[in-house]
Scaffold this motif. Sequence first.
Motif, PDB file in Angstrom:
ATOM      1  N   VAL A 134       0.843  -1.202   0.000  1.00  0.00           N
ATOM      2  CA  VAL A 134       0.000   0.000   0.000  1.00  0.00           C
ATOM      3  C   VAL A 134       0.877   1.251   0.000  1.00  0.00           C
ATOM      4  CG1 VAL A 134      -1.743   1.307   1.298  1.00  0.00           C
ATOM      5  CG2 VAL A 134      -1.975  -1.179   1.046  1.00  0.00           C
ATOM      6  N   LEU A 135       1.943   1.257   0.794  1.00  0.00           N
ATOM      7  CA  LEU A 135       2.884   2.387   0.783  1.00  0.00           C
ATOM      8  C   LEU A 135       3.455   2.601  -0.616  1.00  0.00           C
ATOM      9  CD1 LEU A 135       4.850   1.806   4.089  1.00  0.00           C
ATOM     10  CD2 LEU A 135       3.662   3.923   3.482  1.00  0.00           C
ATOM     11  N   TYR A 136       3.874   1.520  -1.259  1.00  0.00           N
ATOM     12  CA  TYR A 136       4.433   1.590  -2.606  1.00  0.00           C
ATOM     13  C   TYR A 136       3.428   2.217  -3.568  1.00  0.00           C
ATOM     14  CZ  TYR A 136       5.825   0.068  -7.255  1.00  0.00           C
ATOM     15  OH  TYR A 136       6.129   0.030  -8.589  1.00  0.00           O
ATOM     16  N   TRP A 137       2.185   1.735  -3.519  1.00  0.00           N
ATOM     17  CA  TRP A 137       1.184   2.216  -4.464  1.00  0.00           C
ATOM     18  C   TRP A 137       0.838   3.681  -4.211  1.00  0.00           C
ATOM     19  CZ3 TRP A 137       0.973  -1.267  -8.124  1.00  0.00           C
ATOM     20  CH2 TRP A 137       0.175  -0.993  -9.217  1.00  0.00           C
ATOM     21  N   LEU A 138       0.746   4.068  -2.959  1.00  0.00           N
ATOM     22  CA  LEU A 138       0.496   5.472  -2.646  1.00  0.00           C
ATOM     23  C   LEU A 138       1.637   6.348  -3.135  1.00  0.00           C
ATOM     24  CD1 LEU A 138      -0.878   5.058   0.973  1.00  0.00           C
ATOM     25  CD2 LEU A 138      -2.154   6.027  -0.959  1.00  0.00           C
ATOM     26  N   SER A 139       2.869   5.931  -2.872  1.00  0.00           N
ATOM     27  CA  SER A 139       4.040   6.688  -3.315  1.00  0.00           C
ATOM     28  C   SER A 139       4.072   6.802  -4.836  1.00  0.00           C
ATOM     29  CB  SER A 139       5.313   6.012  -2.796  1.00  0.00           C
ATOM     30  OG  SER A 139       6.456   6.671  -3.273  1.00  0.00           O
TER      31      SER A 139
ATOM     32  N   GLU B 115       2.739  11.553  -0.393  1.00  0.00           N
ATOM     33  CA  GLU B 115       3.788  11.462   0.618  1.00  0.00           C
ATOM     34  C   GLU B 115       3.215  10.551   1.693  1.00  0.00           C
ATOM     35  OE1 GLU B 115       6.795  12.628   0.250  1.00  0.00           O
ATOM     36  OE2 GLU B 115       6.244  13.570  -1.648  1.00  0.00           O
ATOM     37  N   CYS B 116       3.951   9.546   2.109  1.00  0.00           N
ATOM     38  CA  CYS B 116       3.371   8.585   3.041  1.00  0.00           C
ATOM     39  C   CYS B 116       4.431   8.001   3.957  1.00  0.00           C
ATOM     40  CB  CYS B 116       2.641   7.472   2.288  1.00  0.00           C
ATOM     41  SG  CYS B 116       3.538   6.758   0.919  1.00  0.00           S
ATOM     42  N   ALA B 117       3.952   7.535   5.102  1.00  0.00           N
ATOM     43  CA  ALA B 117       4.848   6.934   6.089  1.00  0.00           C
ATOM     44  C   ALA B 117       4.101   5.858   6.844  1.00  0.00           C
ATOM     45  CB  ALA B 117       5.348   7.990   7.066  1.00  0.00           C
ATOM     46  N   ARG B 118       4.834   4.802   7.167  1.00  0.00           N
ATOM     47  CA  ARG B 118       4.297   3.754   8.029  1.00  0.00           C
ATOM     48  C   ARG B 118       4.364   4.280   9.460  1.00  0.00           C
ATOM     49  NH1 ARG B 118       6.916  -1.939   7.352  1.00  0.00           N
ATOM     50  NH2 ARG B 118       5.588  -1.941   5.540  1.00  0.00           N
ATOM     51  N   VAL B 119       3.299   4.055  10.205  1.00  0.00           N
ATOM     52  CA  VAL B 119       3.270   4.475  11.606  1.00  0.00           C
ATOM     53  C   VAL B 119       2.915   3.268  12.472  1.00  0.00           C
ATOM     54  CG1 VAL B 119       2.677   6.876  11.099  1.00  0.00           C
ATOM     55  CG2 VAL B 119       0.847   5.242  11.470  1.00  0.00           C
TER      56      VAL B 119
ATOM     57  N   ILE C  84      -0.675   3.572   8.341  1.00  0.00           N
ATOM     58  CA  ILE C  84      -0.069   4.472   7.358  1.00  0.00           C
ATOM     59  C   ILE C  84      -0.736   5.841   7.465  1.00  0.00           C
ATOM     60  CG2 ILE C  84       0.182   4.944   4.871  1.00  0.00           C
ATOM     61  CD1 ILE C  84       0.188   1.878   4.445  1.00  0.00           C
ATOM     62  N   ILE C  85       0.065   6.885   7.321  1.00  0.00           N
ATOM     63  CA  ILE C  85      -0.455   8.239   7.123  1.00  0.00           C
ATOM     64  C   ILE C  85       0.037   8.694   5.763  1.00  0.00           C
ATOM     65  CG2 ILE C  85      -0.365  10.653   7.865  1.00  0.00           C
ATOM     66  CD1 ILE C  85      -0.175   9.676  10.741  1.00  0.00           C
TER      67      ILE C  85
ATOM     68  N   GLY D 225      -5.449   8.645   7.191  1.00  0.00           N
ATOM     69  CA  GLY D 225      -4.887   7.620   8.063  1.00  0.00           C
ATOM     70  C   GLY D 225      -5.477   6.292   7.632  1.00  0.00           C
ATOM     71  N   ILE D 226      -4.620   5.316   7.421  1.00  0.00           N
ATOM     72  CA  ILE D 226      -5.068   4.060   6.810  1.00  0.00           C
ATOM     73  C   ILE D 226      -4.818   2.877   7.739  1.00  0.00           C
ATOM     74  CG2 ILE D 226      -4.846   2.538   4.812  1.00  0.00           C
ATOM     75  CD1 ILE D 226      -3.551   5.017   3.384  1.00  0.00           C
ATOM     76  N   SER D 227      -5.860   2.115   7.970  1.00  0.00           N
ATOM     77  CA  SER D 227      -5.755   0.831   8.656  1.00  0.00           C
ATOM     78  C   SER D 227      -5.672  -0.236   7.575  1.00  0.00           C
ATOM     79  CB  SER D 227      -6.983   0.596   9.530  1.00  0.00           C
ATOM     80  OG  SER D 227      -6.949  -0.684  10.101  1.00  0.00           O
ATOM     81  N   VAL D 228      -4.564  -0.980   7.550  1.00  0.00           N
ATOM     82  CA  VAL D 228      -4.354  -2.004   6.525  1.00  0.00           C
ATOM     83  C   VAL D 228      -4.734  -3.362   7.091  1.00  0.00           C
ATOM     84  CG1 VAL D 228      -2.672  -3.109   5.003  1.00  0.00           C
ATOM     85  CG2 VAL D 228      -2.465  -0.663   5.521  1.00  0.00           C
ATOM     86  N   GLN D 229      -5.523  -4.093   6.333  1.00  0.00           N
ATOM     87  CA  GLN D 229      -5.883  -5.454   6.688  1.00  0.00           C
ATOM     88  C   GLN D 229      -5.535  -6.363   5.528  1.00  0.00           C
ATOM     89  OE1 GLN D 229      -9.978  -4.001   8.537  1.00  0.00           O
ATOM     90  NE2 GLN D 229      -9.653  -6.181   8.784  1.00  0.00           N
ATOM     91  N   CYS D 230      -4.969  -7.520   5.833  1.00  0.00           N
ATOM     92  CA  CYS D 230      -4.526  -8.435   4.786  1.00  0.00           C
ATOM     93  C   CYS D 230      -5.001  -9.847   5.075  1.00  0.00           C
ATOM     94  CB  CYS D 230      -2.994  -8.409   4.701  1.00  0.00           C
ATOM     95  SG  CYS D 230      -2.309  -9.510   3.452  1.00  0.00           S
ATOM     96  N   ARG D 231      -5.370 -10.541   4.010  1.00  0.00           N
ATOM     97  CA  ARG D 231      -5.691 -11.952   4.112  1.00  0.00           C
ATOM     98  C   ARG D 231      -5.030 -12.673   2.950  1.00  0.00           C
ATOM     99  NH1 ARG D 231      -7.125  -9.693   7.898  1.00  0.00           N
ATOM    100  NH2 ARG D 231      -8.963  -9.970   9.173  1.00  0.00           N
TER     101      ARG D 231
END
Length: 156
Positions: free
Chosen positions: A19-24, A29-33, A40-41, A52-58
């Motif tokens: 997700v960071l890669y795709w946003l960038s 401008e993005c950072a893992r928090v 991510i912000i 502000g992003i809550s990432v969920q993965c399956r």
Amino acid sequence: MKKSSRHSKIAGDFAESLVLYWLSKSGYECARVDHTGIDIIAADKAGQARIGISVQCRSRLAGREKESLNLHEFEKAREACRAFSCKPYAALVVDGGNIIRCFMVSLDHLEQIASGTSGAQRYWLMSDKFLKKNKDDANIQRFELAYTNLNWPDLE
């Protein structure tokens, strides 16, 4: 295919990085928090929109790609976003079959389209019917990565 004992942690880290890669790549401008509720912000270049992003993965085994995702509670993400003056979003990453799908949606919109009722368990459906119904929803940003295992040995 068998998953490792740490697969959930590894998949979560991968999803956040993806997700960071795709946003960038999309100019954010993005950072893992490391904060309760968000991972991510991100902000657009002009600084006008901050999310502000809550990432969920399956990661789904073959034959289980259509299973829904149990969604996290939304309130922790909303609280974190209030503290950082961000609009709350969710990024849902699903590795199923030979496709990795990512759906990014505001929590306000997600509450409208997710299955389940407020205060109870909520679900992001992966059925063909649900995905087709929401395919053209302008409020859902999405991307897909298709992959093929060309020569990956069974190490057993």
